[in-house]
Motif scaffolding. Structure first.
Motif, PDB file in Angstrom:
ATOM      1  N   ASN A 103      41.436  48.052  31.498  1.00 50.43           N
ATOM      2  CA  ASN A 103      41.463  47.514  30.124  1.00 50.43           C
ATOM      3  C   ASN A 103      40.058  47.189  29.617  1.00 50.43           C
ATOM      4  OD1 ASN A 103      44.257  47.657  30.300  1.00 50.43           O
ATOM      5  ND2 ASN A 103      44.453  45.509  30.941  1.00 50.43           N
ATOM      6  N   VAL A 104      39.146  48.132  29.774  1.00 42.87           N
ATOM      7  CA  VAL A 104      37.778  47.935  29.285  1.00 42.87           C
ATOM      8  C   VAL A 104      37.774  48.074  27.767  1.00 42.87           C
ATOM      9  CG1 VAL A 104      35.394  48.701  29.435  1.00 42.87           C
ATOM     10  CG2 VAL A 104      36.892  48.851  31.448  1.00 42.87           C
ATOM     11  N   GLN A 105      37.208  47.084  27.069  1.00 43.98           N
ATOM     12  CA  GLN A 105      37.168  47.135  25.613  1.00 43.98           C
ATOM     13  C   GLN A 105      36.065  46.199  25.109  1.00 43.98           C
ATOM     14  OE1 GLN A 105      40.881  45.715  24.085  1.00 43.98           O
ATOM     15  NE2 GLN A 105      40.995  44.004  25.510  1.00 43.98           N
ATOM     16  N   LEU A 162      29.595  53.208  27.334  1.00 41.33           N
ATOM     17  CA  LEU A 162      29.883  52.348  28.488  1.00 41.33           C
ATOM     18  C   LEU A 162      31.376  52.192  28.731  1.00 41.33           C
ATOM     19  CD1 LEU A 162      27.255  49.495  27.981  1.00 41.33           C
ATOM     20  CD2 LEU A 162      27.088  51.534  29.423  1.00 41.33           C
ATOM     21  N   VAL A 163      32.205  52.237  27.663  1.00 40.52           N
ATOM     22  CA  VAL A 163      33.640  52.030  27.834  1.00 40.52           C
ATOM     23  C   VAL A 163      34.261  53.112  28.709  1.00 40.52           C
ATOM     24  CG1 VAL A 163      35.860  51.858  26.649  1.00 40.52           C
ATOM     25  CG2 VAL A 163      33.854  50.715  25.694  1.00 40.52           C
ATOM     26  N   PRO A 164      34.093  54.411  28.397  1.00 39.27           N
ATOM     27  CA  PRO A 164      34.679  55.435  29.286  1.00 39.27           C
ATOM     28  C   PRO A 164      34.028  55.425  30.662  1.00 39.27           C
ATOM     29  CG  PRO A 164      33.312  56.460  27.603  1.00 39.27           C
ATOM     30  CD  PRO A 164      33.453  55.042  27.204  1.00 39.27           C
ATOM     31  N   LEU A 165      32.734  55.063  30.725  1.00 39.82           N
ATOM     32  CA  LEU A 165      32.056  55.045  32.014  1.00 39.82           C
ATOM     33  C   LEU A 165      32.650  53.979  32.936  1.00 39.82           C
ATOM     34  CD1 LEU A 165      29.715  56.215  33.683  1.00 39.82           C
ATOM     35  CD2 LEU A 165      28.236  54.426  32.700  1.00 39.82           C
ATOM     36  N   LEU A 166      32.918  52.767  32.385  1.00 39.75           N
ATOM     37  CA  LEU A 166      33.485  51.702  33.194  1.00 39.75           C
ATOM     38  C   LEU A 166      34.953  51.931  33.501  1.00 39.75           C
ATOM     39  CD1 LEU A 166      31.816  48.590  31.506  1.00 39.75           C
ATOM     40  CD2 LEU A 166      31.301  49.548  33.750  1.00 39.75           C
ATOM     41  N   GLU A 167      35.678  52.615  32.606  1.00 40.11           N
ATOM     42  CA  GLU A 167      37.092  52.878  32.862  1.00 40.11           C
ATOM     43  C   GLU A 167      37.290  53.826  34.033  1.00 40.11           C
ATOM     44  OE1 GLU A 167      38.682  54.218  29.171  1.00 40.11           O
ATOM     45  OE2 GLU A 167      39.293  52.198  28.532  1.00 40.11           O
ATOM     46  N   THR A 168      36.274  54.693  34.299  1.00 35.14           N
ATOM     47  CA  THR A 168      36.391  55.611  35.431  1.00 35.14           C
ATOM     48  C   THR A 168      36.090  54.912  36.754  1.00 35.14           C
ATOM     49  OG1 THR A 168      34.069  56.272  35.167  1.00 35.14           O
ATOM     50  CG2 THR A 168      35.740  57.552  33.959  1.00 35.14           C
ATOM     51  N   ALA A 169      35.538  53.727  36.698  1.00 39.95           N
ATOM     52  CA  ALA A 169      35.195  53.017  37.930  1.00 39.95           C
ATOM     53  C   ALA A 169      36.454  52.446  38.572  1.00 39.95           C
ATOM     54  CB  ALA A 169      34.201  51.900  37.631  1.00 39.95           C
ATOM     55  N   ASP A 170      36.547  52.576  39.861  1.00 49.41           N
ATOM     56  CA  ASP A 170      37.682  52.000  40.584  1.00 49.41           C
ATOM     57  C   ASP A 170      37.548  50.469  40.615  1.00 49.41           C
ATOM     58  OD1 ASP A 170      38.664  54.502  41.106  1.00 49.41           O
ATOM     59  OD2 ASP A 170      37.629  54.682  43.048  1.00 49.41           O
ATOM     60  N   GLY A 171      38.581  49.800  40.132  1.00 46.57           N
ATOM     61  CA  GLY A 171      38.569  48.346  40.178  1.00 46.57           C
ATOM     62  C   GLY A 171      38.485  47.681  38.823  1.00 46.57           C
ATOM     63  N   LEU A 172      38.231  48.422  37.744  1.00 49.07           N
ATOM     64  CA  LEU A 172      38.150  47.837  36.403  1.00 49.07           C
ATOM     65  C   LEU A 172      39.241  48.446  35.534  1.00 49.07           C
ATOM     66  CD1 LEU A 172      34.308  47.733  35.731  1.00 49.07           C
ATOM     67  CD2 LEU A 172      35.791  45.908  36.579  1.00 49.07           C
ATOM     68  N   ARG A 216      40.380  36.789  36.977  1.00 51.59           N
ATOM     69  CA  ARG A 216      40.190  38.240  37.050  1.00 51.59           C
ATOM     70  C   ARG A 216      39.648  38.801  35.740  1.00 51.59           C
ATOM     71  NH1 ARG A 216      45.615  40.911  39.024  1.00 51.59           N
ATOM     72  NH2 ARG A 216      44.294  42.740  38.760  1.00 51.59           N
ATOM     73  N   ASP A 217      39.300  37.930  34.813  1.00 51.13           N
ATOM     74  CA  ASP A 217      38.785  38.373  33.520  1.00 51.13           C
ATOM     75  C   ASP A 217      37.262  38.453  33.582  1.00 51.13           C
ATOM     76  OD1 ASP A 217      39.313  38.904  30.606  1.00 51.13           O
ATOM     77  OD2 ASP A 217      37.911  37.222  30.444  1.00 51.13           O
ATOM     78  N   LEU A 218      36.728  39.669  33.287  1.00 43.17           N
ATOM     79  CA  LEU A 218      35.294  39.926  33.365  1.00 43.17           C
ATOM     80  C   LEU A 218      34.729  40.104  31.972  1.00 43.17           C
ATOM     81  CD1 LEU A 218      32.681  40.675  34.939  1.00 43.17           C
ATOM     82  CD2 LEU A 218      33.502  43.049  34.931  1.00 43.17           C
ATOM     83  N   LEU A 222      31.269  43.436  26.328  1.00 39.37           N
ATOM     84  CA  LEU A 222      32.468  44.118  26.806  1.00 39.37           C
ATOM     85  C   LEU A 222      33.313  43.168  27.658  1.00 39.37           C
ATOM     86  CD1 LEU A 222      30.936  47.530  27.930  1.00 39.37           C
ATOM     87  CD2 LEU A 222      32.268  47.106  25.872  1.00 39.37           C
ATOM     88  N   GLY A 223      34.630  43.445  27.669  1.00 39.70           N
ATOM     89  CA  GLY A 223      35.544  42.711  28.527  1.00 39.70           C
ATOM     90  C   GLY A 223      36.384  43.678  29.330  1.00 39.70           C
ATOM     91  N   ALA A 224      36.785  43.251  30.527  1.00 40.44           N
ATOM     92  CA  ALA A 224      37.614  44.093  31.392  1.00 40.44           C
ATOM     93  C   ALA A 224      38.424  43.205  32.324  1.00 40.44           C
ATOM     94  CB  ALA A 224      36.757  45.055  32.195  1.00 40.44           C
ATOM     95  N   LEU A 225      39.458  43.782  32.904  1.00 40.56           N
ATOM     96  CA  LEU A 225      40.296  43.096  33.887  1.00 40.56           C
ATOM     97  C   LEU A 225      39.979  43.656  35.261  1.00 40.56           C
ATOM     98  CD1 LEU A 225      42.619  41.071  34.365  1.00 40.56           C
ATOM     99  CD2 LEU A 225      44.195  43.004  34.170  1.00 40.56           C
TER     100      LEU A 225
END
Length: 401
Positions: free
Chosen positions: A344-346, A332-342, A318-320, A371-374
């Motif tokens: 711990n974007v950092q 990109l960090v706040p943009l991806l954090e608002t996406a459903d399904g991602l 599950r590590d992206l 970037l990495g995310a769960l």
């Protein structure tokens, strides 16, 4: 001196099979056994000849005591010939000592294998092992000498009695070459085994078996030769009938042993099938627990703007991990954090500025990011193929190879 000694075969190993022995050879063998002419496996105070890759170490056993005698070496120009390297009188002493020679091979010359067989196979264990030898070792029964001993008797969970067998095997070329090498210096080998555990222990098996050199006691040679000849002539007709029936019985026993082995292999085959089924279930469960790559690509296509260039996408469990170029990587960090399904974007590494070239020859500055995310649990299920959704793969974005 060479490090490894290759002893060539002196005779065709297939010729020593009992099936090919003639009637008179078989009858002589039976009479010799009745007369007690064969050497016993339990030798009294033998000389152990431990064969290694660089020579032969000799030691005499006396009760529980071990006395080192000396060492022989293989001739580097003729590896089937033994030479003295320490005491010039060693071979002379051995020839006149009248003690049995037990040759012991180390792992360079043979191997020890183990097998578990049904208890029903014990009555014809040698035939059963000969049938399985090419499965347990690199050689078949016609290419090697072997002997065995039963090391344990167990009852499996199904209540079936089984026996655990230790099998010692050496290729025919090695065994026959060593027999000739010792014979050339005037020494007859009484037994031969494979080194296991304590190197100077008493022999428990005999690779030579019925093929070891035959020596009759002197009083039998001198006093019973004429009597044996008379017995041979007088019992030829009766002996031939016994021989014929013996061959038929041996064939039936071999067939029964082979059938018992096949029955035992069916249980093993059933266990292998059950193990593969369990492994398949685990693999299916592991696959079903992985995030759907199609769902992930769809999510990124909807979330990321067109001016973002993806250079790499790696999903481990599950590590992206995402890498690429963007006009502003920090957005990109706040943009991806608002996406459903991602979650711990950092940033996995600091972003750097880079100059990008376009197809028309112009250039512009962009930030290279990693970037990495769960991936959240709601992306685990694969997408519904019936849903009316347009999926834009990551390779469709500008600049992505």
């Amino acid at each position: 001196m060479t490090k490894a000694i290759a002893l060539p075969a002196i005779a065709n190993h297939a010729d020593r099979a009992a099936d090919n022995a003639g009637f008179f050879e078989w009858w002589l063998e039976e009479l010799a056994q009745m007369a007690g002419g064969r050497r016993q496996r339990q030798l009294r105070d033998p000389v152990i000849a431990l064969c290694t890759h660089d020579g032969v170490q000799l030691a005499a056993l006396k009760g529980k005591q071990v006395r080192t005698l000396g060492r022989l070496a293989f001739d580097p120009y003729d590896p089937t010939r033994l030479i003295e390297v320490e005491d010039g009188r060693l071979l002379h002493k051995l020839r006149h000592a009248g003690r049995s020679i037990a040759v012991r091979l180390d792992h360079h010359y043979g191997l020890v294998a183990h097998d578990i067989l049904p208890a029903a196979a014990e009555s014809e264990l040698r035939a059963v092992i000969a049938n399985r030898l090419d499965v347990l070792t690199p050689w078949s029964a016609r290419q090697a000498y072997f002997d065995f001993r039963i090391v344990d008797r167990v009852t499996d969970p199904t209540g079936e009695r089984r026996i655990q067998v230790e099998i010692s095997v050496a290729p025919a070329s090695v065994v026959e070459g060593l027999v000739d090498a010792f014979a050339d210096v005037g020494l007859d080998i009484a037994t031969m085994d494979i080194a296991s555990g304590h190197g100077w222990g008493r022999p428990e098996i005999d690779l030579l078996g019925d093929n070891r050199p035959t020596r009759f006691p002197a009083w039998i040679k001198a006093g019973t030769f004429l009597g044996l000849a008379a017995v041979l002539c007088g019992s030829a007709v009766l002996g031939y009938e016994i021989y014929r029936k013996h061959q038929v019985l041996e064939e039936q026993r071999r067939f029964a042993g082979a059938m018992a082995t096949r029955v035992g292999e069916m249980d093993q085959l059933k266990e292998d099938i059950e193990a593969l089924a369990a492994q398949s279930t685990l693999m299916r469960e592991a696959r079903d627990g992985q995030p759907s790559v199609l769902n992930l690509v769809e999510l990124l296509s909807r979330t990321l703007p067109d001016e973002v260039w993806l250079e790499g996408l790696e999903l481990t469990g599950r590590d992206l991990s995402l890498s690429g170029y963007a006009a502003s990587a920090s957005d990109l960090v706040p943009l991806l954090e608002t996406a459903d399904g991602l979650q711990n974007v950092q940033f996995r590494s600091p972003s750097t500025r880079a100059v990008m070239s376009t197809a028309d020859g112009s250039s512009f500055e962009a930030e290279q990011f990693r970037l990495g995310a769960l991936v959240a649990a709601d992306l685990i299920a694969p997408p519904d193929p019936a849903a009316d959704t347009e999926i834009i793969p990551a390779a469709g974005k500008p600049g992505v190879p």
